[in-house]
Structures are given as structure tokens and as C-alpha cells.
Write an enzyme that holds these catalytic residues in place. Structure first.
Site, PDB file in Angstrom:
ATOM      1  N   ASP A 316       0.766  -1.093   0.037  1.00 50.41           N
ATOM      2  CA  ASP A 316      -0.062   0.018  -0.104  1.00 50.41           C
ATOM      3  C   ASP A 316       0.676   1.261  -0.011  1.00 50.41           C
ATOM      4  OD1 ASP A 316       0.818  -0.643   2.558  1.00 50.41           O
ATOM      5  OD2 ASP A 316      -1.247  -0.778   3.315  1.00 50.41           O
ATOM      6  N   GLU A 431     -12.534  -5.958   6.956  1.00 53.52           N
ATOM      7  CA  GLU A 431     -11.056  -5.923   6.546  1.00 53.52           C
ATOM      8  C   GLU A 431     -10.998  -6.544   5.257  1.00 53.52           C
ATOM      9  OE1 GLU A 431      -7.845  -5.527   8.146  1.00 53.52           O
ATOM     10  OE2 GLU A 431      -9.243  -3.809   9.065  1.00 53.52           O
ATOM     11  N   GLU A 493      -8.290   4.265   6.484  1.00 55.10           N
ATOM     12  CA  GLU A 493      -8.080   4.471   5.159  1.00 55.10           C
ATOM     13  C   GLU A 493      -9.505   4.983   4.265  1.00 55.10           C
ATOM     14  OE1 GLU A 493      -5.027   1.980   6.904  1.00 55.10           O
ATOM     15  OE2 GLU A 493      -7.247   1.659   6.984  1.00 55.10           O
ATOM     16  N   THR A 586       1.721   8.216   5.830  1.00 50.80           N
ATOM     17  CA  THR A 586       0.817   7.157   5.747  1.00 50.80           C
ATOM     18  C   THR A 586       0.236   6.978   7.194  1.00 50.80           C
ATOM     19  OG1 THR A 586       0.469   5.015   4.851  1.00 50.80           O
ATOM     20  CG2 THR A 586       2.342   5.320   6.280  1.00 50.80           C
TER      21      THR A 586
END
Length: 597
Positions: A316, A431, A493, A586
Site C-alpha cells: 500500500d 477488513e 483508510e 501514511t
């Protein structure tokens, strides 16, 4: 030729995946500490204050020539933020009420940490205890510093900074340190603390962490050891690992670069630039040219052999950092534009897919691609909460590199994550899950009830059990065909991309979507102490209200560092931490962008 050792590699990775698919998020309760003075060579130089400092540890493989930061005046980069108009009074009142609710949740979380886990890594929201899974270096405190500043909690900020100065890097609660996690949380946290407040104490501490982390690079080929035993660095017995995860070796660039920018010491920039130059040289040599596989060989510096490609877990932030590094370096280093455009060209072709859903929404998901010799890449139509960052990445990349098509892709990916939240029983996304891919990503995709029921029937226990019964028994919502990891771990996210997309497009439906997400998360996760991760989001609200226990004794530091921060930011005035002035790592730590004058 695909290496026959790939199967051994996968076996080794299997042990890591338990941790890495959740970004090594599960801490351990520990009070024992390893003291690094024990490993320090006798007779070696020590600081006059008598304390252990990583800057005193000898360098066994010194760099002969350091790469300098790019020279010149920062470029006038294209604007990322939408040109917002002044809001009306009604909208302002609604926005401030929502923002106040987010601050209230943060305040509860912070007070729980302060009362039950001060100077520990995490508070446990069910037992009111603590966990130390990140060295025992007060991960939640450091991760929350810039959020405290943003929320105007200045007294709490001062208390936290003052306490953070007592973090001792001469000891740790664990033998092995995750370099990536320590970089994004601790180094990133202190750097952002300095950038938002100009408090030099934070810069001093950032440099301390930077000195320690740089020792993980002290190997013969200067490739870092990502799961690192600090005592080995002291003894000089370090060689880069044969199996490393791409996100963990390729996502250190922002923090190391920012530390070099604010200190003027280029050792950190040099360290990560060497890694990125290796990627650039091999970008067309992988089994899916333009993208890099999940596992890499840092010993040989061969980044091409694995055959599994994804924007999701374990990859990611590697891709996320390309447009962000372009902005952080003021557009002066061209390799990040090249890496972004080349890798996204491939990802759009092989990883993005449109799911077949009952309301026929025009949304996208990002899945996985596997390559077998002599065959086209195979798409795994999987979705992950972790990959919801991609909508924001495409929006930022689209704006910076003037690729409007990427902004539209970013919107469809973000809408896909919003859709998944809305159509999950608790209003919270799981998830990992699967859906049925449409034949085309761009053409009309009609809902086929029979096709979905037939797919459900493949999970039947008996021949008599029909697809509808299977879906009910397995608690699989219509539109999904499998929910393989049913947890929600307080992840950021999805709201991250909703925030970024709002700031880049100004589309107001995103404000209501964010508010619905926030309300659903709070309702499902709140405890008397704070907020808890969930074991299974596929139970109904009625079942949970009736006493179904789904809460986990876990509240990761990123809950306050990222999730609540992004909710607070989307309900802030649009010029508050503008994306044209700041770039977020991040872990949602904001760094100041160098701007053309």
C-alpha cells in the site's frame, strides 16, 4: 524465469502475513525492557552525559559519497485543493457540530490513554490496561502530538511533549523492532509535531529516532533490515534480509527525506534514495512491468522475482508515497513522477475492477494480480479496508500530474469504500472480502440476482441449501460473495480518501458520507473506557444490541493519529491544513511542503 524458490518465500511470508496484513498492528503486553548498553562494545566512545545515544554506535559500513537533496527553487506545482466558496451560515453550524462530536471522541480516547496507559504504547479499551507492542516508546502519545495541536488542545500538547522528552531509546520492550512502523509513527510523529508547532524539542527527538533507525541500514549493501534487532547493529553483525515486504522497505522515503530537509543532514535522504534508485532501474523487469511484487530480496537487491502484485496490504504505502514525495521535494526530483505514472498505468489495467452490486452503482475496487508463466495476469476480485487509501492517492496524483482521469478513478474507488460501509450490517466495512467482478470496468453492469445466488450456493453445506440460505447462514450481505476477515480495527483508510477527495473535488455528498461513517463507527465501537476494534462486523445491529460480544481489547495508536484526525479535518474549514501546503505521511502526520515563492 520465475524462481523455484518463490514457494519457499511464500512459506516464509505466511508467518509474516499474520502481522503484516494488518500493518503489524497487534501489540504485546510487556513491561520487561532490553537495555542496549548491555551490547555496547567495551571501550567505545560514549557521550559525556553518560546516557546511551545511537549516534555513538559505530558505523560498520560507512557511505563513501552521500546523495544530496535536489537543488533549486521548488516548482510551481498544480493545485491539489478545490477552489471552495465561502460557506453559508447553515452549513457552518452543521459542520461545527459534527467537528465537535469528533473532538469529543478524541477527548475521551486521549483521557483513557492518559489515565490508564500514560507513556505506554496503547491503552486497552475493555480492560483499562495497556499494551507495549512498539518498543514501549509511548506510541500513542507520539502519534497524537500533531492531532492535539490541530484540535487546539494546547495544554495537553505541552504536557505530552514534555513527557515525550523522557522516552529512552537505550531500552525497548521487544527484541525485534519493525522499522517501518517506528518510522511512520515515532519519527513521523515528532517531525509533524515540529512542523505544526515549531517546537524544537520535537525536532531533537525526531533526530534521536532518526539516528537509531539509520543503524538498520548499516549493512554491506546499505539495504535496511526491516524487522531489525538493534543489538545486532551495535555488534556489527548485520546483512539485509532475503525476504522483505515492499511496503516496509519502500515506505521510509517521506520521513527520512523530511528529517534531512529540516536538519540539513543528508544521511537520511541518501539512505532512502539508494532504495528508490534500485526500484527505478528494475521497474520494467518484473513479471508485471510497471509494478513491483509484494516480496523482494534485499540481500541481492533483486526486486523482480515474486509474482503477486497488489496496491493492498504489504504494498500500500509504497505506491501512496510516489505523488507525496513529488510534492515534498517541490517537484525537483523526477523519479517519483515516473514511478507513479508507470505503476498506475499497470495497476489501472490489471488491479482495478468494477463489482456487480444490487443498486448497479458505478464504483471501483482494487484487487490483486497473480502472474503465471505464459499466461495473462489473473485478477483476484478481493477488496480490503487497507486499500481504501488508493482513492486519495489517485486524486492527489491526478491533480499533481494533471491526469484528470486519475481523479475520476479516485472518486470511483472512494465511492466503492463508501458503498461497502453503507451496505455492511453495522455500517462499518470489514477488513477483507470478495465481490463479483463485472465483465468490464467501464461499461454498464447490470445486477444478476441468479448469478449471485449461484455463487452463494458454492458455499452450501448440503445440496438442498440454496444461495439465499447460505448468505443468511454465513451473514454475507447482498453484493458480497465472501467476507474472509470480518474485523474492523478502527482503520482510517476509507475516511482518509473521503477527506482527500472532498478537498480535491469539493463534492458535498462526501461530507454526509463521512458523517454517516463516523456515527456508525462510534455506535459500534464505543466502550465505557474508549473505543474498541471489532471482531465481526457482519452481525446485525439487533444482534449486537441483544448482547452479541464483538469488541476486542485493542485501540491502536492510529485511531487518534489518523482515523479521528481525518474525521476532524473533513469537518474543518477547507484551508485548515490545505493539501497545497501540507503533505500527510501514511500515519496522517502532516509535513510542510516547500513552496515556490
Amino acid at each position: 524465469m520465475i524462481s523455484t524458490r518463490r514457494y519457499t518465500v511464500y512459506l516464509l511470508l505466511a508467518a509474516l502475513v499474520i502481522f503484516t496484513v494488518t500493518r503489524f498492528r497487534e501489540g504485546i503486553i510487556s513491561t520487561a525492557r532490553i537495555r542496549y548498553e548491555t551490547f555496547f562494545p567495551s571501550g567505545a566512545k560514549k557521550s559525556s552525559d553518560g546516557k546511551f545515544h545511537w549516534s555513538d554506535v559505530p558505523v560498520w559500513y560507512p557511505v563513501q559519497s552521500l546523495t544530496q537533496l535536489p537543488k533549486g527553487k521548488p516548482h510551481e506545482l498544480p493545485k491539489i485543493q478545490f477552489a471552495f466558496k465561502a460557506e453559508d451560515a447553515v452549513s457552518a453550524v452543521k459542520r461545527k457540530q459534527r467537528q465537535a462530536a469528533v473532538k469529543e471522541a478524541f477527548d475521551k480516547s486521549w483521557n483513557a490513554y492518559k489515565k490508564h496507559a500514560w507513556m505506554k504504547d496503547e491503552v486497552t479499551p475493555l480492560t483499562a490496561h495497556f499494551k507495549n507492542g512498539f518498543g514501549g516508546w509511548a506510541a500513542t502519545l507520539v502519534d497524537s502530538l500533531d492531532t492535539l495541536w490541530m484540535l487546539d488542545m494546547k495544554d495537553e500538547f505541552e504536557e505530552a511533549v514534555r513527557s515525550a522528552m523522557n522516552i529512552d531509546l537505550g531500552m525497548a520492550t521487544m527484541e525485534t523492532i519493525n522499522v517501518f512502523e517506528t518510522t511512520i509513527r515515532h519519527l513521523g510523529g515528532f517531525l509533524a509535531c515540529y512542523d505544526v508547532s515549531s517546537d524544537k524539542r520535537c525536532l531533537v527527538k525526531a533526530k534521536e529516532f532518526g539516528e537509531m533507525l539509520l543503524k538498520a541500514f548499516d549493512t554491506p549493501n546499505r539495504m535496511p533490515i526491516t524487522r531489525w534487532k538493534p543489538q545486532d547493529a551495535i555488534n556489527g553483525h548485520q546483512v539485509a534480509d532475503e525476504v522483505v515486504l515492499i511496503a516496509e522497505i519502500g515506505s521510509l522515503t517521506m520521513e527520512f527525506t523530511r528529517l534531512s530537509q529540516v536538519t540539513g543532514d543528508v544521511r537520511w535522504y541518501d539512505a532512502v534514495d539508494r532504495i528508490m534508485r534500485t526500484f527505478v532501474k528494475q521497474i520494467d523487469d518484473t513479471h508485471l512491468p510497471g509494478m513491483f511484487p509484494v516480496s523482494l530480496n534485499a540481500t541481492s537487491r533483486d526486486f523482480t522475482q515474486d509474482t503477486f502484485f497488489t496496491l493492498s496490504a504489504m504494498s500500500d504505502s509504497f505506491y501512496e508515497y510516489f505523488p507525496k514525495m513529488h510534492a515534498l521535494l517541490g517537484g525537483l526530483e523526477p523519479i517519483y513522477q515516473k514511478l507513479y505514472q508507470r505503476s498506475m498505468e499497470t495497476a489501472i489495467k490489471y488491479n482495478l475492477w468494477r463489482p456487480m452490486v444490487p443498486d448497479e452503482a458505478d464504483i471501483l475496487m482494487s484487487g490483486n494480480a497473480r502472474v503465471e508463466m505464459g499466461k495473462p495476469p489473473i485478477l483476484e476480485a478481493q477488496g480490503q479496508h487497507l486499500v481504501c487509501f488508493a482513492g486519495g492517492m489517485f486524486a492527489v496524483g491526478g491533480r499533481l500530474f494533471e491526469e484528470e482521469a486519475h481523479v475520476k478513478i479516485g472518486q470511483k474507488l472512494t465511492d466503492g469504500c463508501i458503498w461497502t460501509y453503507k451496505h455492511s450490517p453495522l455500517g462499518v466495512m470489514p477488513e477483507v472480502f470478495n465481490m463479483m467482478p463485472c465483465a468490464s470496468r467501464v461499461e454498464e453492469c447490470k445486477w444478476d440476482e441468479k448469478k449471485w445466488l449461484d455463487e452463494m450456493k458454492t458455499h452450501a453445506d448440503t445440496q438442498e441449501e440454496d444461495g439465499e440460505a447460505v448468505a443468511k447462514r454465513l451473514r454475507i450481505p447482498k453484493g458480497f460473495v465472501g467476507v474472509w476477515d470480518r474485523k474492523y480495527q478502527l482503520r482510517p483508510e476509507a475516511i482518509e480518501s473521503v477527506f482527500i477527495l472532498y478537498r480535491t473535488t469539493g463534492k458535498t455528498y462526501l461530507l454526509d458520507a463521512a458523517w454517516e461513517m463516523f456515527q456508525a463507527i462510534i455506535a459500534a465501537t464505543e466502550t465505557p473506557v474508549a473505543y474498541a476494534a471489532l471482531t465481526d462486523v457482519t452481525y446485525s445491529k439487533k444482534e449486537v444490541e441483544a448482547g452479541m460480544q464483538i469488541k476486542m481489547d485493542s485501540m491502536e495508536s492510529y485511531w487518534m493519529a489518523e482515523t479521528l484526525k481525518y474525521f476532524y479535518l473533513i469537518f474543518s474549514e477547507p484551508d485548515f491544513f490545505s493539501l497545497d501546503e501540507w503533505v500527510f505521511n501514511t500515519e496522517a502526520h502532516p509535513f510542510r511542503r516547500p513552496l515556490a515563492k
